[in-house]
Design an enzyme around this catalytic site. Structure first.
Site, PDB file in Angstrom:
ATOM      1  N   LYS A  11     -13.727 -22.051 -78.441  1.00 12.06           N
ATOM      2  CA  LYS A  11     -14.851 -21.106 -78.441  1.00 12.06           C
ATOM      3  C   LYS A  11     -16.171 -21.858 -78.374  1.00 12.06           C
ATOM      4  O   LYS A  11     -17.053 -21.512 -77.594  1.00 12.06           O
ATOM      5  CB  LYS A  11     -14.799 -20.236 -79.711  1.00 12.06           C
ATOM      6  CG  LYS A  11     -13.756 -19.135 -79.620  1.00 12.06           C
ATOM      7  CD  LYS A  11     -13.503 -18.443 -80.947  1.00 12.06           C
ATOM      8  CE  LYS A  11     -12.311 -17.489 -80.788  1.00 12.06           C
ATOM      9  NZ  LYS A  11     -11.779 -16.985 -82.041  1.00 12.06           N
TER      10      LYS A  11
ATOM     11  N   ASP B 117     -16.843  -9.676 -82.628  1.00 15.15           N
ATOM     12  CA  ASP B 117     -15.400  -9.425 -82.575  1.00 15.15           C
ATOM     13  C   ASP B 117     -15.114  -7.927 -82.523  1.00 15.15           C
ATOM     14  O   ASP B 117     -14.000  -7.507 -82.205  1.00 15.15           O
ATOM     15  CB  ASP B 117     -14.728 -10.011 -83.832  1.00 15.15           C
ATOM     16  CG  ASP B 117     -13.822 -11.183 -83.508  1.00 15.15           C
ATOM     17  OD1 ASP B 117     -13.475 -11.352 -82.326  1.00 15.15           O
ATOM     18  OD2 ASP B 117     -13.461 -11.912 -84.444  1.00 15.15           O
TER      19      ASP B 117
ATOM     20  N   GLN C 251     -13.172 -16.596 -88.166  1.00 14.16           N
ATOM     21  CA  GLN C 251     -11.822 -16.819 -87.646  1.00 14.16           C
ATOM     22  C   GLN C 251     -10.776 -16.341 -88.655  1.00 14.16           C
ATOM     23  O   GLN C 251     -10.794 -16.740 -89.817  1.00 14.16           O
ATOM     24  CB  GLN C 251     -11.637 -18.319 -87.349  1.00 14.16           C
ATOM     25  CG  GLN C 251     -10.336 -18.671 -86.687  1.00 14.16           C
ATOM     26  CD  GLN C 251     -10.229 -18.125 -85.266  1.00 14.16           C
ATOM     27  OE1 GLN C 251     -11.152 -18.211 -84.480  1.00 14.16           O
ATOM     28  NE2 GLN C 251      -9.081 -17.549 -84.940  1.00 14.16           N
TER      29      GLN C 251
END
Ligand code: NDP
Length: 299
Positions: free
Chosen positions: A55, A122, A99
């Site tokens: 990422k 997200d 995460q």
């Protein structure tokens, strides 16, 4: 023979990243803005470390500002919430990604809900789930968004098609169903209690498999000509490659499905590469919205 059927997610994601890079450059040139993405990793899960590294690399490649926060596995929930509060207040940060999975001492949902919904790239915050369900300006979960973009690229207008989504998780199945509904599909959501799953799947002009069971969906479940999107990522033994070797397979039995489908995503190289590209897309959109700059239609 089947090559034309394969939906190349890797190539599509590369093109999408190219468009994002151009938009990031324009944002800097015209408005003096540089989108920033903060990724928070708690603990040392090896798979998570790989994701976070990928990422960060791709964030920098499209010209964005990348910040990584690597916290000790023993980090308390309060410490993590304090970091989220600081990132929420940080004007250089447009997207915050925590995460998953988080260590046991931390309530994941409490952490996700602490993220400013306008920085929730997200798309897991309950506000964004609500906006998606009610047709508002949501930040949409990256993996189902990637699936929708691949489908629209291959099929064009999806109106009136029957889409069968197998799986009803909050991060894939449910938002996928909402997105397909928003694209005017007739949507069926199947799950572990669905009766006669093969017959249900056979009705789909579009089939999205997000189950987490290696090669569960067989070719004879697929309606001839249907578009098949395989979200599954399953690591299984590959004795044909040598002792103790592993390989990735999807939730669809590719060899039998490709013979019947009109279009199909492979694993790897299908949906997987779209997820980070869509994360960058969401970060760009978040930056544009926060700055009151129009532009997201260009992607
Ligand atoms: P979850 O485990 O959260 O959800 C799985 C869903 O599949 C559940 O709704 C479950 O039903 C359903 N299911 C399980 N077994 C069956 C069955 N035998 N028949 C019908 N339905 C069944 O998984 P996720 O949604 O998080 O992920 C799904 C897959 O996608 C995984 O392989 C994961 O690795 C992959 N993935 C890939 C991503 C990417 O490409 N970047 C990102 C996210 C996920 P019920 O609700 O009834 O239990």
């Amino acid at each position: 023979m089947s090559d034309g059927k394969i939906i190349d997610g890797k190539a599509f994601a590369e093109r999408l990243r190219g468009r994002i890079k151009a938009a990031v450059e324009a944002l800097g040139r015209d408005h003096g803005l540089r989108p920033g993405l903060a990724v928070v990793l708690v603990g040392e899960d090896p798979a998570s470390q790989v994701y976070v590294r990928n990422k960060a690399t791709q964030t920098v490649e499209v010209g964005m500002h990348s910040v990584e926060h690597k916290l000790d596995a023993a980090t308390s929930q309060d410490e993590l919430l304090a970091l989220i509060a600081a990132l929420n207040a940080d004007e250089t940060i447009d997207g915050i990604l925590v995460q998953l999975p988080l260590p046991d001492q931390i309530d994941s949902q409490a952490v996700l809900d602490a993220i400013d919904p306008d920085k929730d790239v997200d798309g897991f915050h309950v506000i964004n789930a609500g906006r998606l369900a009610t047709g508002g300006a949501a930040l949409v979960p990256c993996t189902p968004l990637g699936c929708l973009l691949l489908l629209q690229d291959r099929l064009g207008d999806l109106s009136g098609l029957h889409a069968v989504v197998v799986g009803r998780s909050n991060i894939v199945g449910k938002p996928m169903a909402q997105l397909l509904l928003g694209a005017n599909c007739t949507v069926t959501v199947a799950h572990s209690r669905t009766r006669d799953l093969p017959a249900m799947v056979r009705q789909g002009d579009i089939v999205v498999a997000a189950v987490g069971r290696p090669e569960m969906v067989k070719g004879d479940w697929i309606k001839p000509g249907a578009a098949v999107i395989d979200v599954g990522i399953n690591r299984v033994p590959a004795p044909e490659k040598g002792e103790s070797k592993m390989k990735l397979v999807g939730d669809v039995e590719f060899a039998s499905a490709v013979a019947v489908a009109g279009a199909i995503t492979p694993v790897p190289g299908g949906v997987g590469p779209m997820t980070i590209a869509c994360l960058l897309r969401n970060t760009l959109i978040s930056a544009e919205r926060r700055a009151g700059v129009a532009g997201e239609g260009d992607l």
